[in-house]
Design an enzyme around this catalytic site. Structure first.
Site, PDB file in Angstrom:
ATOM      1  N   SER A   1       0.853  -1.186  -0.099  1.00 13.89           N
ATOM      2  CA  SER A   1       0.032   0.161  -0.054  1.00 13.89           C
ATOM      3  C   SER A   1       0.849   1.103  -0.154  1.00 13.89           C
ATOM      4  O   SER A   1       0.469   2.346  -0.178  1.00 13.89           O
ATOM      5  CB  SER A   1      -1.072   0.063   1.246  1.00 13.89           C
ATOM      6  OG  SER A   1       0.136   0.012   2.253  1.00 13.89           O
ATOM      7  N   GLY A   2       2.275   1.117   0.139  1.00  9.75           N
ATOM      8  CA  GLY A   2       3.125   2.392   0.450  1.00  9.75           C
ATOM      9  C   GLY A   2       3.003   3.013   1.736  1.00  9.75           C
ATOM     10  O   GLY A   2       3.436   3.961   1.889  1.00  9.75           O
TER      11      GLY A   2
ATOM     12  N   PRO B   1       2.650  14.015  13.425  1.00  9.78           N
ATOM     13  CA  PRO B   1       2.640  13.599  12.013  1.00  9.78           C
ATOM     14  C   PRO B   1       1.386  12.787  11.862  1.00  9.78           C
ATOM     15  O   PRO B   1       0.995  12.782  10.614  1.00  9.78           O
ATOM     16  CB  PRO B   1       3.698  12.309  12.341  1.00  9.78           C
ATOM     17  CG  PRO B   1       3.841  12.159  13.607  1.00  9.78           C
ATOM     18  CD  PRO B   1       3.470  13.354  14.397  1.00  9.78           C
TER      19      PRO B   1
ATOM     20  N   SER C   1      -5.386   8.551   4.674  1.00  8.31           N
ATOM     21  CA  SER C   1      -4.912   7.033   4.781  1.00  8.31           C
ATOM     22  C   SER C   1      -3.820   6.820   3.888  1.00  8.31           C
ATOM     23  O   SER C   1      -4.061   7.595   2.763  1.00  8.31           O
ATOM     24  CB  SER C   1      -6.186   5.941   4.817  1.00  8.31           C
ATOM     25  OG  SER C   1      -5.525   4.869   4.617  1.00  8.31           O
ATOM     26  N   SER C   2      -2.876   5.820   4.158  1.00  6.11           N
ATOM     27  CA  SER C   2      -1.928   5.464   3.194  1.00  6.11           C
ATOM     28  C   SER C   2      -2.486   4.947   1.983  1.00  6.11           C
ATOM     29  O   SER C   2      -1.832   5.130   0.890  1.00  6.11           O
ATOM     30  CB  SER C   2      -0.830   4.413   3.641  1.00  6.11           C
ATOM     31  OG  SER C   2      -0.356   4.953   4.845  1.00  6.11           O
TER      32      SER C   2
ATOM     33  N   HIS D   1       9.665  -8.109 -46.535  1.00  8.89           N
ATOM     34  CA  HIS D   1      10.261  -9.514 -46.326  1.00  8.89           C
ATOM     35  C   HIS D   1      11.999  -9.704 -46.282  1.00  8.89           C
ATOM     36  O   HIS D   1      12.308 -10.871 -46.659  1.00  8.89           O
ATOM     37  CB  HIS D   1       9.579 -10.369 -47.287  1.00  8.89           C
ATOM     38  CG  HIS D   1       8.053 -10.435 -47.441  1.00  8.89           C
ATOM     39  ND1 HIS D   1       7.568 -11.128 -46.594  1.00  8.89           N
ATOM     40  CD2 HIS D   1       7.219  -9.579 -48.215  1.00  8.89           C
ATOM     41  CE1 HIS D   1       6.190 -10.710 -46.813  1.00  8.89           C
ATOM     42  NE2 HIS D   1       6.243  -9.983 -47.708  1.00  8.89           N
TER      43      HIS D   1
ATOM     44  N   SER E   1      35.743  -2.172 -31.417  1.00  9.00           N
ATOM     45  CA  SER E   1      36.403  -3.742 -31.297  1.00  9.00           C
ATOM     46  C   SER E   1      37.910  -3.427 -30.663  1.00  9.00           C
ATOM     47  O   SER E   1      38.440  -2.574 -31.026  1.00  9.00           O
ATOM     48  CB  SER E   1      36.481  -4.566 -32.301  1.00  9.00           C
ATOM     49  OG  SER E   1      36.993  -5.780 -32.211  1.00  9.00           O
TER      50      SER E   1
ATOM     51  N   LYS F   1      36.904  -0.862 -36.529  1.00 16.87           N
ATOM     52  CA  LYS F   1      35.375  -1.169 -36.505  1.00 16.87           C
ATOM     53  C   LYS F   1      34.641  -0.405 -35.717  1.00 16.87           C
ATOM     54  O   LYS F   1      35.168  -0.022 -34.721  1.00 16.87           O
ATOM     55  CB  LYS F   1      35.511  -2.921 -36.111  1.00 16.87           C
ATOM     56  CG  LYS F   1      33.939  -3.236 -36.244  1.00 16.87           C
ATOM     57  CD  LYS F   1      33.884  -4.812 -35.506  1.00 16.87           C
ATOM     58  CE  LYS F   1      32.942  -5.746 -35.794  1.00 16.87           C
ATOM     59  NZ  LYS F   1      31.717  -5.127 -34.860  1.00 16.87           N
TER      60      LYS F   1
ATOM     61  N   GLU G   1      21.998  -0.014 -30.457  1.00 16.47           N
ATOM     62  CA  GLU G   1      21.909  -1.221 -29.451  1.00 16.47           C
ATOM     63  C   GLU G   1      21.580  -0.622 -28.241  1.00 16.47           C
ATOM     64  O   GLU G   1      20.934  -1.535 -27.383  1.00 16.47           O
ATOM     65  CB  GLU G   1      23.378  -1.766 -29.740  1.00 16.47           C
ATOM     66  CG  GLU G   1      23.566  -2.384 -30.749  1.00 16.47           C
ATOM     67  CD  GLU G   1      25.136  -3.070 -30.837  1.00 16.47           C
ATOM     68  OE1 GLU G   1      25.876  -2.494 -30.068  1.00 16.47           O
ATOM     69  OE2 GLU G   1      25.564  -3.692 -32.000  1.00 16.47           O
TER      70      GLU G   1
END
Length: 372
Positions: free
Chosen positions: A64-65, A96, A105-106, A154, A284, A290, A297
């Site tokens: 519920s956190g 508090p 409420s939480s 394709h 590389s 390269k 990626e």
């Protein structure tokens, strides 16, 4: 598990929530002005980030956190006490629970903070980053609109197409995915605040939810409202499931775009090689010269993570039992992580790859002629 601590968005959202709740309670006569002023001042420090170190909790807590809501209550209460010149921990003059958490409420505060945080990150980070990448593609679309090349279906040669037309497909996908995210936002504007423990509003002033939502809207600049059905707002989080699905849709589009770019740039001698992309770093340690499509990626891996996050959100969204879903923290964590990853991925792709895409005219002409 420190890497799973709440980020800025959730902490800020909790501050916005507690500030707005105090203002609503003050306007409704539930808190005296002096208490409202102290809570607002302390909450502003939470909003601004100066108290971030006092929020050590991680995502994996009660579903519920509750711990995060109580963390916010304690931090704001003790900072307010400190401002007032009192003894921290004394709960005087600001309690508090009775003051910072009044009418709450939480079970309704944490889902409210979830929506505030998600809207903040999506509007402030995700959509602008996607839009900037989209704009770069739109520029390339116009710039290369007259370059005729071979089309492919394709993975085989097809009829001719212009490079601009090919890029227009990528640009359109991003346009549509931005629209998809925007279509998912209205559900996030509905807030659970005012529902308290099970959706009935027990222990809250009857107008508290509406007032608090109005103050949240004013604080954030977004059109938040009190959810018309608080029972659903606590027991189900379909709005987060929907926005996560929209993020997955964006990831799907970006994956396709990144793959197209790296295939078109493959080579340099034995691949398709119809476009060149920036050479950002050596590719590389054993093959000198390269250069790999690193940005493409990286973005595809971001997309894979977003797919996984969406699967978590979808499963978690199904786990509402009776009056409460108890997978709230992991749901908002995944939605926010996906938004941040996608935003960062779009920014990096734009800066380090998309802006530097150029056509290889000789290769394009060779392939076009060879297809006849």
């Amino acid at each position: 598990v420190e890497r799973f601590q709440w980020g800025r968005a959730v902490k800020r959202a909790l501050g916005v929530l507690k500030k707005s709740a105090a203002l609503a309670n003050g306007e409704l006569g539930q808190l005296p002005e002096e208490k409202v002023a102290l809570i607002v001042q302390a909450s502003n420090e939470v909003i601004n980030g100066t108290l971030d170190d006092h929020f050590p909790l991680v995502v994996f807590q009660t579903g519920s956190g509750t711990q995060s809501n109580m963390n916010a209550n304690e931090v704001i209460s003790n900072r307010a006490i400190e401002i007032a010149g009192g003894d921290m921990g004394s709960k005087k003059p600001i309690n508090p629970n009775d003051d910072v958490n009044r009418g709450q409420s939480s079970n309704d505060t944490f889902p409210t903070a979830m929506h505030i945080a998600a809207v903040d990150v999506i509007h402030g980070r995700l959509i602008p980053s996607v839009q900037l990448l989209r704009d770069v593609l739109a520029d390339l679309e116009q710039q290369y609109g007259d370059i005729v090349k071979i089309g492919r279906t394709h993975l085989q040669d097809a009829t001719p197409i212009t490079l601009g037309q090919e890029i227009s497909s990528w640009r359109t996908q991003l346009d549509e995915r931005i629209s998809g995210i925007e279509r998912a936002l209205p559900g996030l504007y509905e807030l659970a605040i005012g529902g308290t423990a099970v959706g009935t509003g027990l222990n809250a002033h009857p107008d508290f939810g509406e007032k608090a939502a109005a103050f949240i809207s004013k604080e954030t600049g977004h059109p938040f409202i009190s959810a018309p059905n608080k029972f659903s707002a606590l027991a189900a989080h379909d709005a987060l499931v929907e926005v996560s699905a929209a993020e997955r849709g964006l990831a799907m589009a970006l994956l396709k775009i990144a793959n197209d770019i790296r295939w078109l740039a493959s080579g340099p001698r034995c691949g398709i090689g119809e476009i060149a992309i920036p050479e950002n770093e050596p590719g590389s340690s054993i093959m000198p010269g390269k250069v790999n499509p690193t940005q493409c990626e990286a973005l595809t891996m971001v997309c894979a993570q977003v797919f996984g996050n969406d699967a978590t959100v979808a499963f978690a969204g199904s786990q509402g039992n009776f009056q409460l879903n108890v997978y709230k923290p992991v749901m908002i964590h995944c939605v926010l992580e996906s938004a941040d990853l996608l935003a960062d991925g779009c920014d990096s792709m734009r800066v380090h790859c998309a802006t530097g895409i150029t056509p290889n005219l000789n290769r394009i002409e060779q392939h076009l002629n060879d297809s006849l």
